[in-house]
Every structure is written in structure tokens, then in C-alpha cells.
Design an enzyme around this catalytic site. Structure first.
Site, PDB file in Angstrom:
ATOM      1  N   ASP A   3       0.855  -1.194   0.000  1.00  0.00           N
ATOM      2  CA  ASP A   3       0.000   0.000   0.000  1.00  0.00           C
ATOM      3  C   ASP A   3       0.889   1.242   0.000  1.00  0.00           C
ATOM      4  OD1 ASP A   3      -2.451   1.303  -0.002  1.00  0.00           O
ATOM      5  OD2 ASP A   3      -2.613   1.324   2.173  1.00  0.00           O
ATOM      6  N   GLU A  48       2.664   4.831  -4.234  1.00  0.00           N
ATOM      7  CA  GLU A  48       2.594   5.660  -5.457  1.00  0.00           C
ATOM      8  C   GLU A  48       3.879   6.484  -5.727  1.00  0.00           C
ATOM      9  OE1 GLU A  48      -1.025   4.126  -4.402  1.00  0.00           O
ATOM     10  OE2 GLU A  48       0.086   5.525  -3.148  1.00  0.00           O
ATOM     11  N   ASP A  52      -8.970   3.258  -2.625  1.00  0.00           N
ATOM     12  CA  ASP A  52      -9.923   3.708  -1.609  1.00  0.00           C
ATOM     13  C   ASP A  52     -11.198   4.250  -2.246  1.00  0.00           C
ATOM     14  OD1 ASP A  52      -7.985   3.024   0.213  1.00  0.00           O
ATOM     15  OD2 ASP A  52      -7.178   5.047   0.371  1.00  0.00           O
TER      16      ASP A  52
END
Length: 818
Positions: free
Chosen positions: A411, A414, A485
Site C-alpha cells: 500500500d 505511489e 480507496d
């Protein structure tokens, strides 16, 4: 004419901007070709302003590489294929260079440089917009393509918006997009690959450039489509095949395909942000078993860690992780844990100390480690583009293997940090070449997933499950992906379907979304519909956020619980079909979740906004999603014959129709001639089904082939032949169903095969020439819901009358003639 000096000076000042503009343009084109060198399958070209290299990769793929300076190292994180020896004819004259393979012809004009690709029959596949071709503005480079009449554009990975992207523009810059809007761009991942469709022709373009990139499919212009990047080379691959499916296969031959996943990862996964302490994890597991909700996985979010520090446990909440995972494995559950890249800056924290000693963190130009804030506070970030760092990360992962962990969830990669403005001047290794954050950003998540896969493979000593939020083209070699999300809204549920379909068009087969929505509180009807759709997603995970209402299936009332149990149970019955379809993805790159554009490319109705969320799940099932509270809906069935999954009612395709949509059933249809292997219901994949494999075959007018596949579901022994593979062929003309000879050394867990025949209207068959009577049977895939209201009417189970026969499952070929 007599001009005084001061007048001449004034005249020059007035004229100078026009003279400069005439001589120096802020846009630099490729220009004319000045030199050509042909070497085998490659053409090296010099132009007025650039170097160009055109390479035939195979008969259907040609690479075009351009830079306004000398080429740097030819390196890619995405492309793993090398050019194949290909029959190629390359000739030139004063006006053009011609490249001809068995499939395509490329014509490169010389004055100015311009590229066009044609079929062998001379039809235009793709061509530069001749007025623009490729040009640079400072360090940015863009290639402009002529937009053909009626041209459609699909793919580009995880992008919001409609299936047909014409009229829209998109940016690739991996972004932590919490609660993103349904039209937000960019979001988490980057796949700069799209498919163009026009005049019964389809082609693919993959631009391999990790800088921020932009794609324009006729947004604010009616002349061109374009693709470009904010730095680096123009480097793209043109792919042509007659079938769109073959374009995806060719693209994944370039960028790689997934390995066989562990069988348990295809089961239902129960997640929350977060389940803690251990007692809560065990309560969830026990409730799933008590309520007969099949499940294979529970996922731990960041609250399992000691103050959110990666590779640690909160010893108060989880005093003995190994004992917990052992108990859960006895119950048929595997544990997946979240890992974030940020390593807390804290002396005495072993991961940090070892990372500093090994010098594995990304740095500023002055050689100090970059620090940014995420969950643990101020953190350093491992440089996953450094082979040394990837090895270090794998070593740290050994603790998870010792603790009995089975899955790794990457997670925040990015890279995400509070503020989302990581400086451009951070330096990464980039596998030995050194690159700034601007070049590395989009590939960082992919390299983290790579490090996690390689590390977990060693630490777990079996197939790991790896999930990622961010990625770049080719990440499918290492990881599944979910769509981040999302929100507990109908629009997000349907957006999720489009995102997964688009990822499938872009070479990613193992995909999922947070069932029920991550942020916000969904209604019972929304959850019921979403769990139905989730049963027909490749990765099936229920997940909701902290400070939201609980969203396990039993929290929405008895009716939704029974609906959820029905569809989760159906998925487990379909596990042989699902696992075999994953095997197909490892061989062809074709996704499980397939936009109708893959098989019905030139049917304009599949691009209609009313129908563009419909999809195929494998080759057999057509799924039509609707909002949770929908009472009626419009569906489109493509050409052919379709069976209602629940009743067997036959529908003719090539038309749209209005149907009643109830909460209890998701509209699903079975394509004619389909072959669907199923098993008895189990509560997890660790439980053995009964020893009969049930193979459903649906009568149809087209031939079909299904490759049934088994292996041990957890090791890599299948790579050395320890698999069971059998092609099952349906021949409509000969009226036969043939089970071919088994390949591989693995022994099937099924000792018998029950053949269930839908829509055949016959009472006898011949098995290898010997006539045999069929049994009358009843096929029902869902259970009837309970009569909750004593005054309400009872609900009957849907089903259909079928014919069946049971035969011994030996390894030899046998044919059923009907």
C-alpha cells in the site's frame, strides 16, 4: 532610399521578435531524414533534429524509438521480450523506407519523417498526423496520430470514464487518491497501453516511458490522438492483429504474464481497516465458519503494527503471531498483512538501523536520505529501483514467513506521503543508471511489488499472494491489484467494474475492488449487489474503513446474509472453472474479467453507456451489473444464443431487452457451447470437495474448447510438469463432446466426472461408440432464500431440468456423441 542610423536601429528593434520567431520555434519536430542504415530487422535513422530506431520485434509488433540526442542505455522495467527472428523485407528509395513482414507493412516517409502502418492489403492501421508527427517542447516529447473516422480508443489501465475514451484526455502520475471521484484522473497506477479500433481494424500502442505521461484521444481537438511524456525518449510499440484478444496476448508477451496464484487467494477475503486485537480476528474467523460463509483469507491493516512501523507487530494486540496464524490455518484461513514503503526514522528500530547500514534509501543530490511523513511519522523510503534494496527488503520479509503469513499487501506505494509533493530532485538508482523522482515515480510501486514478490517467494517457500495499489506496465508479473480507496456508492460500484474491465484490456488479469466500498456507509441493497458482482471478480475482497459501520455480510440483516452466502458459495462451486481460467491468463495474458469489446470488438452496442459495464467472466459468463435498488434494467446480449444462468431459459442475442432486476439475483447469462467445470461446496480451498468434477455443457451452434487445469495450488512444482491438464472440446457440427488425453504428472483430486447437459433434448449418448442412457437431473446453482416474514410467500429455488451422466475420470481420451 536614405535611412538614418537611428531609424535603422529602431527598425531592427521592431523587426527582431519576428526574425527570432521565424528562426527558432519553441516546438522542435523530427524533421527530414538525412541518413539511413539498415541492419537486419532494424533501421537506424538520422534526421534534422533526432535519432530514430525502428525495430521489427516479430511479424505483428514494430518498435519505434526516438530521441533528440544520442540514445541512452536501452533499459525497461516493463518489457522483458527480445526481438524474434522474423521474415522481414526492408527497402528504401528517395522518398520512403518500406518495412514488410508477413502481417504488416510500415512506410516511413523521409521529407518529413512520418510513420504509417498498413495491413498487407493496404488498409491503414495507424498513421502519424503528417502535419505534426513527433515533436519536442523543451524536454517533453509527443507523438501525434491521425484520428480515423469513427475511431474508438479503449484500455489505458486503471482509468475512470467510459469504455470508449474518445473525446477525453488522461495523465499518468501515480496518485494517492483517497475517496476519488468517479471522473478523477489520475489515480493509482500507470499502464500507457491502449487499443485503437476503426473500420473493422484494431491495433495496440504501448508507450514505454516512466515519466509523467499524457494521452489525448481527441480531447479539445478533432484532428489527432496523441501520447507523450514529460521527459525521456519517445519509445513505443505498434501491435497489429486481426483479433483484439491477440493484441492483448502480444502486449503481455512483451511485458510478461502472471504466475499461477495460490489457490487460496481466489477464495473470499474478509478485510477491514482494521481487525485488532487477536481476539477480534478470531471472532471474525469463527463467525464466518459458524454462519457457513466460505472464506479463505483475513487481512490485517496497519493497526497490527507497533506504531505503524513496517515488519513489526504490536505485541499488546498480537502477543504471539505464529500461534495465531497456526490456529487460523487449522480453520482454513490464510493471513495477508499490509506493508507500506515508509521506514520510520528511529534509532533502535531494527529495520531502520539495518536499512541505514545497508544504504538502501532514496537520497537527495547531497547524498542525505530523503525524509517524508506517512503513518509512522517521518520516514525514509527504500529505493526499490536498486537491486541491493530489493534483496534487503526480501531479507526483512523473512520474519513474516516465520510468523506464518501467506500474503503481502503493498500500500501507499505511489509513493504516497502527506502533502503528496515529493521533491523532483530525489535520486534513485534505477538499476545502475541513476534517475530523478520524475522518472522513477510511476515505476516505484511496481518495483516494490517486485521486491515483495521475490522476497515472499523465498520467505514463504511457496507461492506468495502479493497485492499492490500502484504499478506500471508489467507489474502483472509480480502482483494482483485492487482499485484503492473507493466509496460506498452505486456509482463507485459500477465505476469499479469499468476499472477492472479496463485493467483487463491492459494485460492485468488478477484484479479486484473493495466490495461494499471503503469510505462511507453502504446500504443493505448496495452491499447485496456488490457482493454478487464481487463473486464474479478475479480478486474477491470485502473491505471497509476505520470509523465506518461494520460491513461483514451478517451486519446487513438476514436477507443480505443469505444473498451473500449464496453468491460466495457459488464462487466456491465454480473454483475449478476459476482456477482453469487463471491458468489461461498465465498462458495468453487474457483476463478473467473481460470487456465485451474483447470478443465483440466491432459491435457498436458494447460501447453504449447503457451497456459498457457488462462483461464476460472467463469465456462462459456474461455479467450485467446494476445499482443495488434497481427494479428494472436494460441489458444487451451480443450475437448468438444465451442461457439464463439460474433457469436455463434461452435468449437470442443481437438485441437489447428490458428485464426485471431483483435484489436476490445478479443478471448472469451463459454463452452457448460453454464448458463449465464445477465442484461441490466447500468452506475454504483447504477443504477437499467430493471426488466428482461436474462439467456443465450448454448446447450451442459454435465450436468451443476449454482447458481444464489442476495442480497442488501452492508450490511451484507445476513449472516442472506437476499439473493435470485436459482439453475439453465441444464440436457443434459433429455433435460431440471430447475429453482429450490428460497432460502432466499431477493426479486429479476428482475420481469421477459428471457431465451435465443443458438444452440438448436427448436421452441417450454414445461414449466411445457405446450407447448409454442419460439420467434426468435438476440443476440449481443458488439456494432459495428463507421465508423471513411468516405472512409472506415462500420462495422457490430457481433451476432447470437437465440430463446427466457420471463416468470414471481416467487419463485417456473419451468422446461423448449426442
Amino acid at each position: 532610399m536614405n535611412i538614418r542610423p537611428r531609424h535603422l536601429l529602431l527598425f531592427c528593434f521592431v523587426l527582431m521578435p519576428y526574425l527570432v520567431a521565424a528562426q527558432v520555434s519553441p516546438v522542435k519536430g523530427v524533421g527530414n531524414i538525412t541518413h539511413v542504415n539498415i541492419s537486419g530487422q532494424q533501421v537506424n535513422i538520422t534526421t534534422d533534429n533526432a535519432n530514430v530506431q525502428v525495430t521489427v520485434y516479430n511479424a505483428n509488433v514494430i518498435r519505434v524509438r526516438m530521441d533528440k540526442q544520442a540514445f541512452n542505455r536501452d533499459f525497461s522495467y516493463a518489457v522483458i521480450a527480445q526481438p524474434q527472428p522474423t521474415k522481414t523485407s526492408i527497402t528504401q528509395d528517395a522518398n520512403a523506407i518500406s518495412i514488410i513482414t508477413d502481417s504488416v507493412k510500415m512506410l516511413i516517409t523521409k521529407k518529413p519523417f512520418s510513420v504509417a502502418l498498413y495491413t498487407k492489403d493496404g488498409e491503414v492501421i495507424n498513421q502519424d498526423e503528417t502535419g505534426f508527427t513527433t515533436s519536442w517542447v523543451n524536454q517533453s516529447v509527443t507523438t501525434y496520430k491521425k484520428m480515423q473516422d469513427g475511431e474508438r480508443f479503449i484500455g489505458l489501465g486503471e482509468k475512470t470514464g467510459p469504455l470508449d475514451r474518445r473525446g477525453n484526455g488522461y495523465t499518468n502520475w501515480n496518485t494517492d487518491a483517497f475517496g476519488y471521484k468517479t471522473d478523477q484522473d489520475p489515480i493509482y497506477s500507470t499502464i500507457p497501453f491502449y487499443i485503437g479500433i476503426h473500420h473493422n481494424i484494431n491495433y495496440g500502442i504501448f508507450m514505454d516511458n516512466t515519466y509523467q505521461s499524457d494521452f489525448n484521444f481527441g480531447a479539445s481537438n478533432d484532428r489527432f490522438s496523441s501520447f507523450g511524456a514529460r521527459g525521456g525518449e519517445m519509445n513505443y510499440y505498434l501491435i497489429y492483429h486481426k483479433r483484439l484478444a491477440d493484441i492483448i496476448t502480444a502486449y503481455t508477451a512483451l511485458t510478461g504474464r502472471m504466475k499461477m496464484p495460490p489457490l487460496w487467494s481466489l477464495g473470499y477475503q474478509q478485510n477491514r481497516y482494521s481487525y485488532y486485537p487477536e481476539a477480534e480476528v478470531m471472532r471474525i474467523a469463527q463467525t464466518l465458519r459458524e454462519k457457513k460463509i466460505p472464506a479463505d483469507g483475513i487481512t490485517l491493516d496497519i493497526h497490527y503494527m507497533d506504531h505503524y512501523k513496517v515488519f513489526t507487530w504490536d505485541k499488546t494486540r498480537f502477543p504471539d503471531p505464529k500461534a495465531m496464524t497456526d490456529k487460523l490455518k487449522d480453520m482454513g484461513f490464510k493471513i495477508t498483512v499490509i506493508v507500506d514503503p515508509g521506514v520510520k526514522v528511529e534509532k533502535g528500530y531494527g529495520v531502520y538501523d539495518r536499512g541505514v547500514a545497508a544504504n538502501v534509501f532514496a537520497k537527495y543530490p547531497d547524498s542525505t536520505n530523503y525524509s517524508g511523513q506517512v503513518w509512522p511519522g517521518w520516514c525514509h523510503f527504500p529505493d526499490f529501483t536498486n537491486p541491493k534494496t530489493r534483496t534487503w527488503w526480501g531479507t526483512e520479509m523473512k520474519k513474516y514467513g516465520d510468523d506464518g503469513i501467506s500474503g503481502i499487501w503493498n500500500d501507499m506505494n505511489e509513493i504516497a506521503s502527506w502533502g503528496q509533493k515529493m521533491p523532483d530532485n530525489i535520486i534513485f538508482d534505477y538499476d545502475g543508471q541513476k534517475a530523478s523522482h520524475m522518472q522513477t515515480h510511476n515505476v516505484y510501486g511496481m518495483q516494490m511489488a517486485r521486491a515483495s514478490y521475490d522476497g515472499a517467494k523465498q520467505a514463504f517457500n511457496k507461492r506468495p499472494f502479493v497485492l499492490t495499489r500502484a504499478g506500471y506496465a508489467g507489474f502483472q508479473r509480480y502482483s494482483a491489484i485492487w482499485t484503492g480507496d473507493n466509496r460506498a456508492e452505486d456509482s463507485h460500484m459500477l465505476l469499479g467494474v469499468r476499472l477492472l474491465n479496463s485493467l483487463g484490456l491492459s494485460g492485468v488479469a488478477f484484479t479486484g475492488m473493495d466490495i461494499g466500498g471503503f469510505t462511507g456507509n453502504g446500504t443493505p441493497s448496495l452491499f447485496a449487489r456488490w457482493i454478487q458482482i464481487g463473486a464474479f471478480n478475479p480478486y474477491f475482497r470485502n473491505h471497509t474503513a476505520v470509523n465506518t459501520k461494520s460491513a461483514e455480510p451478517w451486519t446487513f440483516g438476514e436477507e443480505v446474509l443469505e444473498i451473500s452466502r449464496n453468491y460466495i458459495s457459488l464462487r466456491y462451486k465454480l473454483m475449478p472453472y476459476l482456477y482453469s481460467s487463471f491458468y489461461d491468463a498465465t498462458q495468453t495474458g487474457l483476463p478473467l474479467m473481460r470487456s465485451l469489446a474483447i470478443d465483440y470488438t466491432f459491435d457498436k452496442n458494447v460501447y453504449n453507456g447503457e451497456f459498457d459495464t457488462q462483461y464476460m467472466f472467463g469465456n462462459a459468463f456474461l455479467v450485467a451489473p446494476f445499482e443495488g435498488d434497481a427494479k428494472f434494467g436494460k441489458i444487451y446480449l451480443p450475437e448468438g444464443k444465451w442461457y439464463n444462468l439460474y433457469t436455463g431459459e434461452v435468449q437470442n442475442g443481437g438485441q437489447s431487452k428490458l428485464i426485471e432486476v431483483g435484489l436476490h439475483k445478479l443478471p448472469v447469462y451463459v454463452k452457448q457451447s460453454s464448458i463449465i467445470p464445477m465442484q461441490s461446496l466447500v468452506q475454504s480451498t483447504s477443504q477437499k470437495p467430493t471426488d466428482t468434477l461436474t462439467v456443465h455443457v450448454y448446447q450451442g451452434d459454435i465450436n468451443n474448447k476449454f482447458v481444464y487445469y489442476e495442480d497442488d495450488g501452492e508450490s511451484f512444482a507445476y513449472e516442472n510438469g506437476a499439473f493435470y491438464k485436459r482439453a475439453i472440446e465441444y464440436n457443434a457440427a459433429n455433435k460431440t463432446i471430447t475429453f482429450n488425453k490428460v497432460e502432466g504428472s499431477f493426479t486429479s483430486k476428482f475420481h469421477s466426472i459428471k457431465l451435465v447437459m443443458h438444452g440438448f433434448g436427448t436421452s441417450t449418448v454414445k461414449i466411445n461408440g457405446q450407447q448409454t442412457n442419460l439420467n434426468d437431473d435438476f440443476s440449481a446453482l443458488l439456494n432459495a432464500l428463507s421465508k423471513f416474514d411468516p405472512q409472506g410467500s415462500a420462495r422457490a429455488a430457481d433451476g432447470e431440468r437437465v440430463k446427466s451422466i457420471v463416468v470414471k475420470n481416467d487419463n485417456g481420451q473419451f468422446t461423448v456423441a449426442y
